[in-house]
Design a protein around this motif. Structure first.
Motif, PDB file in Angstrom:
ATOM      1  N   ARG A   1       0.716  -0.968  -0.275  1.00 53.71           N
ATOM      2  CA  ARG A   1       0.391   0.111  -0.123  1.00 53.71           C
ATOM      3  C   ARG A   1       1.236   1.415   0.056  1.00 53.71           C
ATOM      4  O   ARG A   1       2.510   1.168   0.570  1.00 53.71           O
ATOM      5  CB  ARG A   1      -0.761  -0.098   0.863  1.00 53.71           C
ATOM      6  CG  ARG A   1      -2.428  -1.199   1.231  1.00 53.71           C
ATOM      7  CD  ARG A   1      -2.612  -1.085   2.242  1.00 53.71           C
ATOM      8  NE  ARG A   1      -3.680  -2.018   2.168  1.00 53.71           N
ATOM      9  CZ  ARG A   1      -4.582  -2.293   3.759  1.00 53.71           C
ATOM     10  NH1 ARG A   1      -4.685  -1.802   4.600  1.00 53.71           N
ATOM     11  NH2 ARG A   1      -5.438  -3.279   3.433  1.00 53.71           N
ATOM     12  N   ALA A   2       0.525   2.275  -0.574  1.00 51.72           N
ATOM     13  CA  ALA A   2       1.152   3.601  -0.804  1.00 51.72           C
ATOM     14  C   ALA A   2      -0.152   4.738  -0.103  1.00 51.72           C
ATOM     15  O   ALA A   2      -0.807   4.391  -1.366  1.00 51.72           O
ATOM     16  CB  ALA A   2       1.694   3.995  -2.150  1.00 51.72           C
ATOM     17  N   ALA A   3       0.213   5.452   0.424  1.00 54.16           N
ATOM     18  CA  ALA A   3      -0.969   7.295   0.923  1.00 54.16           C
ATOM     19  C   ALA A   3       0.691   8.415   0.855  1.00 54.16           C
ATOM     20  O   ALA A   3       1.468   7.933   0.376  1.00 54.16           O
ATOM     21  CB  ALA A   3      -1.504   6.411   2.384  1.00 54.16           C
ATOM     22  N   ASN A   4      -0.683   9.269   1.182  1.00 48.21           N
ATOM     23  CA  ASN A   4       0.005  10.517   1.192  1.00 48.21           C
ATOM     24  C   ASN A   4       1.186  10.612   0.092  1.00 48.21           C
ATOM     25  O   ASN A   4       2.764  11.193   0.484  1.00 48.21           O
ATOM     26  CB  ASN A   4       0.691  10.581   2.635  1.00 48.21           C
ATOM     27  CG  ASN A   4      -0.148  10.675   3.669  1.00 48.21           C
ATOM     28  OD1 ASN A   4      -1.700  10.581   3.790  1.00 48.21           O
ATOM     29  ND2 ASN A   4       0.622  10.443   4.754  1.00 48.21           N
ATOM     30  N   LEU A   5       0.619  10.697  -0.910  1.00 49.35           N
ATOM     31  CA  LEU A   5       1.615  11.083  -1.821  1.00 49.35           C
ATOM     32  C   LEU A   5       2.121  12.625  -2.016  1.00 49.35           C
ATOM     33  O   LEU A   5       1.277  13.018  -2.405  1.00 49.35           O
ATOM     34  CB  LEU A   5       1.464  10.072  -3.233  1.00 49.35           C
ATOM     35  CG  LEU A   5       0.751   8.705  -3.771  1.00 49.35           C
ATOM     36  CD1 LEU A   5       0.514   8.348  -4.798  1.00 49.35           C
ATOM     37  CD2 LEU A   5       1.735   8.037  -2.725  1.00 49.35           C
ATOM     38  N   SER A   6       3.211  12.921  -2.379  1.00 51.33           N
ATOM     39  CA  SER A   6       3.695  14.477  -3.131  1.00 51.33           C
ATOM     40  C   SER A   6       4.668  13.639  -4.170  1.00 51.33           C
ATOM     41  O   SER A   6       5.500  12.903  -4.526  1.00 51.33           O
ATOM     42  CB  SER A   6       4.119  15.012  -1.875  1.00 51.33           C
ATOM     43  OG  SER A   6       4.776  14.330  -1.316  1.00 51.33           O
ATOM     44  N   PHE A   7       4.600  15.037  -4.870  1.00 51.06           N
ATOM     45  CA  PHE A   7       5.627  15.438  -5.642  1.00 51.06           C
ATOM     46  C   PHE A   7       5.980  16.919  -5.714  1.00 51.06           C
ATOM     47  O   PHE A   7       4.790  17.679  -6.215  1.00 51.06           O
ATOM     48  CB  PHE A   7       4.933  15.145  -6.868  1.00 51.06           C
ATOM     49  CG  PHE A   7       5.976  15.568  -8.632  1.00 51.06           C
ATOM     50  CD1 PHE A   7       6.268  14.764  -9.607  1.00 51.06           C
ATOM     51  CD2 PHE A   7       5.498  16.426  -9.730  1.00 51.06           C
ATOM     52  CE1 PHE A   7       7.320  14.304 -10.122  1.00 51.06           C
ATOM     53  CE2 PHE A   7       6.453  16.753 -10.223  1.00 51.06           C
ATOM     54  CZ  PHE A   7       7.227  16.296 -10.698  1.00 51.06           C
ATOM     55  N   GLY A   8       6.948  17.378  -6.479  1.00 54.36           N
ATOM     56  CA  GLY A   8       7.018  18.907  -6.622  1.00 54.36           C
ATOM     57  C   GLY A   8       8.455  18.682  -6.349  1.00 54.36           C
ATOM     58  O   GLY A   8       9.577  18.294  -6.365  1.00 54.36           O
ATOM     59  N   PRO A   9       9.415  19.990  -6.619  1.00 53.04           N
ATOM     60  CA  PRO A   9      10.776  20.713  -6.289  1.00 53.04           C
ATOM     61  C   PRO A   9      11.511  19.646  -4.783  1.00 53.04           C
ATOM     62  O   PRO A   9      11.004  19.524  -4.079  1.00 53.04           O
ATOM     63  CB  PRO A   9      11.498  21.713  -5.609  1.00 53.04           C
ATOM     64  CG  PRO A   9       9.448  23.286  -6.726  1.00 53.04           C
ATOM     65  CD  PRO A   9       8.764  21.540  -6.433  1.00 53.04           C
ATOM     66  N   ALA A  10      12.647  19.705  -5.657  1.00 52.10           N
ATOM     67  CA  ALA A  10      13.344  18.958  -4.261  1.00 52.10           C
ATOM     68  C   ALA A  10      13.352  19.387  -3.469  1.00 52.10           C
ATOM     69  O   ALA A  10      13.635  20.901  -3.026  1.00 52.10           O
ATOM     70  CB  ALA A  10      14.900  18.300  -4.737  1.00 52.10           C
ATOM     71  N   GLU A  11      13.511  19.394  -1.795  1.00 52.23           N
ATOM     72  CA  GLU A  11      13.685  19.692  -0.716  1.00 52.23           C
ATOM     73  C   GLU A  11      14.450  18.722  -0.065  1.00 52.23           C
ATOM     74  O   GLU A  11      15.305  17.726   0.414  1.00 52.23           O
ATOM     75  CB  GLU A  11      12.127  20.060   0.118  1.00 52.23           C
ATOM     76  CG  GLU A  11      11.388  19.991  -0.330  1.00 52.23           C
ATOM     77  CD  GLU A  11       9.698  19.976   0.066  1.00 52.23           C
ATOM     78  OE1 GLU A  11       9.821  19.331   0.948  1.00 52.23           O
ATOM     79  OE2 GLU A  11       8.648  20.240  -0.636  1.00 52.23           O
ATOM     80  N   GLY A  12      15.208  20.377   0.697  1.00 51.00           N
ATOM     81  CA  GLY A  12      16.393  19.500   1.950  1.00 51.00           C
ATOM     82  C   GLY A  12      17.321  18.936   1.745  1.00 51.00           C
ATOM     83  O   GLY A  12      18.353  19.116   0.649  1.00 51.00           O
ATOM     84  N   ASP A  13      17.813  17.982   1.988  1.00 48.54           N
ATOM     85  CA  ASP A  13      19.309  16.356   1.229  1.00 48.54           C
ATOM     86  C   ASP A  13      18.515  16.153   0.004  1.00 48.54           C
ATOM     87  O   ASP A  13      19.080  15.657  -0.444  1.00 48.54           O
ATOM     88  CB  ASP A  13      19.407  15.996   2.257  1.00 48.54           C
ATOM     89  CG  ASP A  13      18.843  15.115   2.885  1.00 48.54           C
ATOM     90  OD1 ASP A  13      17.106  15.142   2.738  1.00 48.54           O
ATOM     91  OD2 ASP A  13      18.819  14.872   3.422  1.00 48.54           O
ATOM     92  N   GLU A  14      17.458  15.837  -0.225  1.00 47.56           N
ATOM     93  CA  GLU A  14      16.643  15.532  -1.651  1.00 47.56           C
ATOM     94  C   GLU A  14      17.404  15.454  -3.312  1.00 47.56           C
ATOM     95  O   GLU A  14      17.796  16.282  -3.069  1.00 47.56           O
ATOM     96  CB  GLU A  14      14.889  15.292  -1.848  1.00 47.56           C
ATOM     97  CG  GLU A  14      13.953  15.159  -0.542  1.00 47.56           C
ATOM     98  CD  GLU A  14      13.162  15.205  -1.421  1.00 47.56           C
ATOM     99  OE1 GLU A  14      12.142  14.844  -0.394  1.00 47.56           O
ATOM    100  OE2 GLU A  14      12.464  16.092  -1.774  1.00 47.56           O
ATOM    101  N   ARG A  15      18.486  14.476  -3.229  1.00 50.29           N
ATOM    102  CA  ARG A  15      19.675  14.408  -4.413  1.00 50.29           C
ATOM    103  C   ARG A  15      19.233  13.180  -4.940  1.00 50.29           C
ATOM    104  O   ARG A  15      18.662  11.860  -4.292  1.00 50.29           O
ATOM    105  CB  ARG A  15      20.544  14.950  -4.387  1.00 50.29           C
ATOM    106  CG  ARG A  15      21.042  15.798  -3.257  1.00 50.29           C
ATOM    107  CD  ARG A  15      20.323  17.209  -4.255  1.00 50.29           C
ATOM    108  NE  ARG A  15      21.155  18.205  -3.609  1.00 50.29           N
ATOM    109  CZ  ARG A  15      20.401  19.241  -3.059  1.00 50.29           C
ATOM    110  NH1 ARG A  15      18.975  18.705  -2.886  1.00 50.29           N
ATOM    111  NH2 ARG A  15      20.510  20.419  -2.609  1.00 50.29           N
ATOM    112  N   PRO A  16      18.949  13.096  -6.521  1.00 53.14           N
ATOM    113  CA  PRO A  16      19.446  11.623  -7.111  1.00 53.14           C
ATOM    114  C   PRO A  16      20.497  10.910  -6.317  1.00 53.14           C
ATOM    115  O   PRO A  16      21.289  11.539  -5.980  1.00 53.14           O
ATOM    116  CB  PRO A  16      19.751  12.011  -8.534  1.00 53.14           C
ATOM    117  CG  PRO A  16      19.374  13.664  -8.608  1.00 53.14           C
ATOM    118  CD  PRO A  16      19.458  14.202  -6.734  1.00 53.14           C
ATOM    119  N   SER A  17      20.170   9.562  -6.439  1.00 54.74           N
ATOM    120  CA  SER A  17      21.177   8.825  -5.888  1.00 54.74           C
ATOM    121  C   SER A  17      22.446   8.672  -6.338  1.00 54.74           C
ATOM    122  O   SER A  17      22.504   8.580  -7.647  1.00 54.74           O
ATOM    123  CB  SER A  17      20.268   7.078  -5.845  1.00 54.74           C
ATOM    124  OG  SER A  17      19.118   7.044  -5.525  1.00 54.74           O
TER     125      SER A  17
END
Length: 245
Positions: free
Chosen positions: A214-230
């Motif tokens: 199951r998946a919930a609380n989905l969100s999409f948008g500009p990267a925030e904080g330390d969100e970076r490509p692996s």
């Protein structure tokens, strides 16, 4: 090669059209398959072919027609092996949740092997995000999963080739896919959208085994904080083919 059962052909047609943002009902797909096979309508074709010699496939097709997805989303992949649905209050704080679950062993279908999956996804224009870091986020949980659940995001160009892609990778741990039985777990995937990207696709995915995802609380948008490509490794790894502990 054996010709697929017409109901299987109808499912394949629906999925192929959905990938091109063209959606038709199950009954419309059946009617189109009947026309392709030279019959006046589905009722005529159904009477000619009789019951499917494999009731397993008929059961799977019937269940597929009842899976729900939110407006703007569509399912793609092995709907003969997995069932998807939209549950109104199955997420954290009784929020809506997307469900993907294996049809095996409850139904008489094969267990999904490595690389066999179902995804619930959507596509949007890449134009507003070109040159930017974007993230797709979700809370996820599994129950009795031998398969793995993940989220993913990609950017594709005019030729539909993937220009950027992230799906939590293959590593287990606090940033990888989930399996087994878990509490709600947060995951994020991030890509940098190339200037030549035409569209962005993103979604949830479960496959390569059995269980409930199951998946919930989905969100999409500009990267925030330390969100970076692996990051990719700088050098090749494990050329000696040593098994992990």
């Amino acid at each position: 090669m054996q010709t697929p059962h017409p109901k299987t052909m109808a499912r394949i047609l629906r999925e192929a059209l959905a990938e091109r943002d063209l959606r038709i009902s199950h009954s419309t797909a059946l009617e189109l398959v009947a026309k392709q096979l030279g019959q006046a309508d589905w009722n005529v074709l159904s009477a000619q072919i009789g019951p499917d010699s494999s009731n397993i496939q008929q059961d799977a097709e019937s269940a597929v027609s009842h899976g729900k997805v939110p407006e703007g989303w569509f399912a793609s992949g092995r709907s003969d092996l997995f069932h998807n649905d939209l549950l109104p209050d199955a997420g954290p704080d009784r929020k809506p949740a997307l469900l993907i679950e294996s049809r095996a062993p409850q139904e008489r279908v094969a267990i999904a092997q490595a690389g066999e999956f179902l995804t619930v996804m959507q596509r949007i224009s890449a134009v507003p995000y070109r040159g930017k870091l974007v993230s797709f986020r979700a809370q996820m949980s599994c129950v009795n999963a031998t398969g793995n659940g993940r989220i993913w995001i990609h950017a594709r160009g005019q030729s539909r080739d993937a220009l950027a892609f992230e799906n939590l990778g293959l590593n287990r741990g606090p940033t990888g896919p989930i399996t087994g039985t878990t509490e709600w777990t947060h995951r994020t995937v991030t890509i940098e959208v190339p200037d030549e990207a035409v569209y962005i696709g993103f979604g949830i995915l479960f496959g390569s085994g059995t269980g409930v995802f199951r998946a919930a609380n989905l969100s999409f948008g500009p990267a925030e904080g330390d969100e970076r490509p692996s990051p990719l490794p700088d050098t090749p790894r494990n050329l000696d083919l040593v098994l992990a502990d």
